[in-house]
Design a protein around this motif. Structure first.
Motif, mmCIF file in Angstrom:
data_model
loop_
_atom_site.group_PDB
_atom_site.id
_atom_site.type_symbol
_atom_site.label_atom_id
_atom_site.label_comp_id
_atom_site.label_asym_id
_atom_site.label_seq_id
_atom_site.Cartn_x
_atom_site.Cartn_y
_atom_site.Cartn_z
ATOM 1 N N HIS A 297 -11.525 126.264 92.399
ATOM 2 C CA HIS A 297 -10.548 127.261 92.949
ATOM 3 C C HIS A 297 -10.574 127.500 94.373
ATOM 4 O O HIS A 297 -11.306 127.661 95.114
ATOM 5 C CB HIS A 297 -10.657 128.511 92.128
ATOM 6 C CG HIS A 297 -10.317 128.446 90.665
ATOM 7 N ND1 HIS A 297 -10.804 129.532 89.945
ATOM 8 C CD2 HIS A 297 -9.880 127.638 89.822
ATOM 9 C CE1 HIS A 297 -10.452 129.081 88.615
ATOM 10 N NE2 HIS A 297 -10.026 127.771 88.580
ATOM 11 N N ARG A 298 -9.244 126.948 94.922
ATOM 12 C CA ARG A 298 -9.129 127.024 96.291
ATOM 13 C C ARG A 298 -7.971 128.305 96.923
ATOM 14 O O ARG A 298 -6.862 128.389 96.206
ATOM 15 C CB ARG A 298 -8.604 125.979 97.056
ATOM 16 C CG ARG A 298 -8.921 126.205 98.513
ATOM 17 C CD ARG A 298 -8.170 124.815 99.319
ATOM 18 N NE ARG A 298 -6.560 124.929 99.138
ATOM 19 C CZ ARG A 298 -5.922 124.167 99.625
ATOM 20 N NH1 ARG A 298 -6.283 122.913 100.051
ATOM 21 N NH2 ARG A 298 -4.501 124.264 99.337
ATOM 22 N N THR A 299 -8.180 129.241 97.802
ATOM 23 C CA THR A 299 -7.306 130.048 98.538
ATOM 24 C C THR A 299 -7.032 129.625 99.712
ATOM 25 O O THR A 299 -8.025 129.246 100.445
ATOM 26 C CB THR A 299 -7.361 131.626 97.974
ATOM 27 O OG1 THR A 299 -8.767 131.873 98.307
ATOM 28 C CG2 THR A 299 -7.142 131.954 96.627
ATOM 29 N N THR A 300 -5.666 129.852 100.168
ATOM 30 C CA THR A 300 -5.853 129.501 101.810
ATOM 31 C C THR A 300 -4.803 130.724 102.183
ATOM 32 O O THR A 300 -4.032 131.405 101.700
ATOM 33 C CB THR A 300 -4.941 128.341 102.009
ATOM 34 O OG1 THR A 300 -3.798 128.430 100.778
ATOM 35 C CG2 THR A 300 -5.671 126.932 101.607
ATOM 36 N N ILE A 301 -5.139 130.896 103.535
ATOM 37 C CA ILE A 301 -4.343 132.239 104.356
ATOM 38 C C ILE A 301 -3.550 131.638 105.266
ATOM 39 O O ILE A 301 -3.800 130.691 106.030
ATOM 40 C CB ILE A 301 -5.835 132.902 105.139
ATOM 41 C CG1 ILE A 301 -6.921 133.333 104.051
ATOM 42 C CG2 ILE A 301 -5.445 134.128 105.766
ATOM 43 C CD1 ILE A 301 -6.446 133.918 102.827
ATOM 44 N N LYS A 302 -2.425 132.388 105.198
ATOM 45 C CA LYS A 302 -1.439 131.799 105.917
ATOM 46 C C LYS A 302 -1.755 131.996 107.439
ATOM 47 O O LYS A 302 -2.454 132.844 107.999
ATOM 48 C CB LYS A 302 -0.427 132.978 105.590
ATOM 49 C CG LYS A 302 1.086 132.633 106.523
ATOM 50 C CD LYS A 302 2.092 133.818 106.036
ATOM 51 C CE LYS A 302 2.495 133.789 104.550
ATOM 52 N NZ LYS A 302 3.693 134.724 104.265
ATOM 53 N N GLY A 303 -1.410 130.942 108.116
ATOM 54 C CA GLY A 303 -1.541 130.762 109.467
ATOM 55 C C GLY A 303 -1.047 131.663 110.401
ATOM 56 O O GLY A 303 0.195 132.125 109.940
ATOM 57 N N THR A 304 -1.466 132.072 111.627
ATOM 58 C CA THR A 304 -0.773 133.143 112.695
ATOM 59 C C THR A 304 -0.343 132.344 113.562
ATOM 60 O O THR A 304 0.313 133.054 114.830
ATOM 61 C CB THR A 304 -1.599 134.108 112.599
ATOM 62 O OG1 THR A 304 -2.858 133.695 113.220
ATOM 63 C CG2 THR A 304 -1.723 134.981 111.186
ATOM 64 N N ASN A 305 -0.733 130.949 113.958
ATOM 65 C CA ASN A 305 -0.860 130.326 115.252
ATOM 66 C C ASN A 305 0.022 128.895 115.205
ATOM 67 O O ASN A 305 -0.633 128.162 114.210
ATOM 68 C CB ASN A 305 -1.823 130.595 116.117
ATOM 69 C CG ASN A 305 -2.456 131.616 116.436
ATOM 70 O OD1 ASN A 305 -3.215 132.483 115.729
ATOM 71 N ND2 ASN A 305 -1.935 132.327 117.566
ATOM 72 N N VAL A 306 0.807 128.555 116.039
ATOM 73 C CA VAL A 306 1.412 127.204 116.082
ATOM 74 C C VAL A 306 0.310 126.447 116.984
ATOM 75 O O VAL A 306 0.111 127.074 117.885
ATOM 76 C CB VAL A 306 2.601 127.085 116.587
ATOM 77 C CG1 VAL A 306 3.165 125.688 116.896
ATOM 78 C CG2 VAL A 306 3.448 127.917 115.716
ATOM 79 N N PRO A 307 -0.009 125.556 116.617
ATOM 80 C CA PRO A 307 -1.348 124.496 117.616
ATOM 81 C C PRO A 307 -0.317 124.164 118.506
ATOM 82 O O PRO A 307 0.649 123.676 118.581
ATOM 83 C CB PRO A 307 -1.619 123.335 116.826
ATOM 84 C CG PRO A 307 -1.475 123.708 115.233
ATOM 85 C CD PRO A 307 -0.262 124.705 115.309
#
Length: 322
Positions: A297-307
């Motif tokens: 089970h994987r959860t991912t956190i919304k990014g806050t920065n553009v590389p």
């Protein structure tokens, strides 16, 4: 070798910070924490990150401790919590929300325990298959703002099938001067966003350390010298050569930089997704008859920065994204 760090928070005792105990002393300063439950916590270094025992993530965790865990994941890159059985989909989502809003807009499986949990397996009826097997990558490289964190919980542990991790700062620092200069000139075009362009090497938004935005299986093209008069898009042949070049750098010296995590029942991993590349080993897709059932089970956190690189604005992003 660093000795095992023992922290007994029920007595709120101070411990001495030394070279050996430095890894987590700043995180679990028992003199300043007042937890609601009595814990005995053991922390020791892993090849990458740290292993943590004596913490039950199903119990109530203090806000102060959560704050320090959030800070320390950027330092250690991987926090490997041991003996976490069971972690429900609902609880995994609750833990994930410590780090921000969840991003779960794709790859739904009917057996997922929660809409925000990505369920993967070696059996199609149990979860999405062949996940993580297309090449070394970070999660969400095809998005304008790649995922900030990824959290993993193995609910059914196979007899074989590891997850391999590589620390990206150390990878970059291991490059020859010539190779580093080449990679600094490259930008990636993910295969899902025609107008989206990310620098291959850029400063990590939280730490400022060099890191990679990459996916060796989901890159359509590379761009040399983006935003300059010398800008040039690679053809398919050159793209394949660069992908192989990056792969070779990761596995060089008999995979010296690679940490291969052998899953054990109850492992729960919190990773700084922007600082650690990963790939599932080939054995993760072996038939159930050979290795048993694998369910992650994987959860991912919304990014806050553009590389981004200083002074260069990529297509598909805006000043508001930065």
């Amino acid at each position: 070798m660093l000795r095992l760090i023992k922290m007994r928070t029920c007595f709120l005792r101070k411990f001495k910070t030394s070279t050996e105990s430095r890894l987590f002393s700043s995180v679990f300063d028992v003199h300043n924490l007042a937890l609601s439950v009595c814990l005995t916590m053991d922390v020791k270094p892993a090849q990458l990150g740290v292993e943590i025992r004596g913490v039950d993530l199903n119990e109530s965790i203090s806000e102060e401790l959560i704050k320090k865990i959030k800070s320390e994941v950027h330092v250690q890159r991987l926090l490997i919590f041991k003996n976490q059985n069971p972690i429900s989909g609902k609880r995994q989502v609750e833990i994930s929300k410590w780090f921000g809003d969840l991003e779960s807009t794709f790859y739904k499986h009917p057996k997922s325990p929660h809409p925000d949990v990505f369920r993967v397996s070696n059996v199609a009826e149990e979860g999405c298959t062949n996940v993580g097997r297309t090449g070394w990558h970070i999660d969400g490289s095809f998005m304008a703002k790649p995922f900030g964190f990824s959290l993993y919980y193995m609910t059914s542990v196979p007899r074989n099938g590891n997850t391999d991790f590589v620390p990206l700062k150390e990878l970059i620092e291991s490059l020859s001067e010539e190779r580093r200069a080449r990679f600094e000139r490259l930008w990636m075009l993910p295969d899902r966003r025609d107008r989206l362009t990310h620098p291959l090497i850029y400063p990590h938004p939280a730490t400022g350390q060099p890191t990679l935005c990459f996916h060796l299986g989901m890159t359509e093209r590379f761009v040399w010298d983006y935003g300059t008069p010398q800008q040039r898009v690679t053809d398919r042949s050159e793209t394949a050569e660069i992908i192989q070049e990056i792969h070779n750098e990761i596995v060089k010296d008999d995979r010296k930089l690679v940490y291969s995590h052998k899953w054990e029942e109850g492992d729960f991993i919190i990773s700084d997704n922007l600082a650690v590349g990963h790939e599932a080993s080939p054995e993760t897709q072996l038939p159930r008859e050979k290795v048993g059932l694998r369910v992650l089970h994987r959860t991912t956190i919304k990014g806050t920065n553009v590389p981004s690189k200083p002074g260069v604005v990529a297509e598909g992003s805006s000043d508001e994204d930065r």
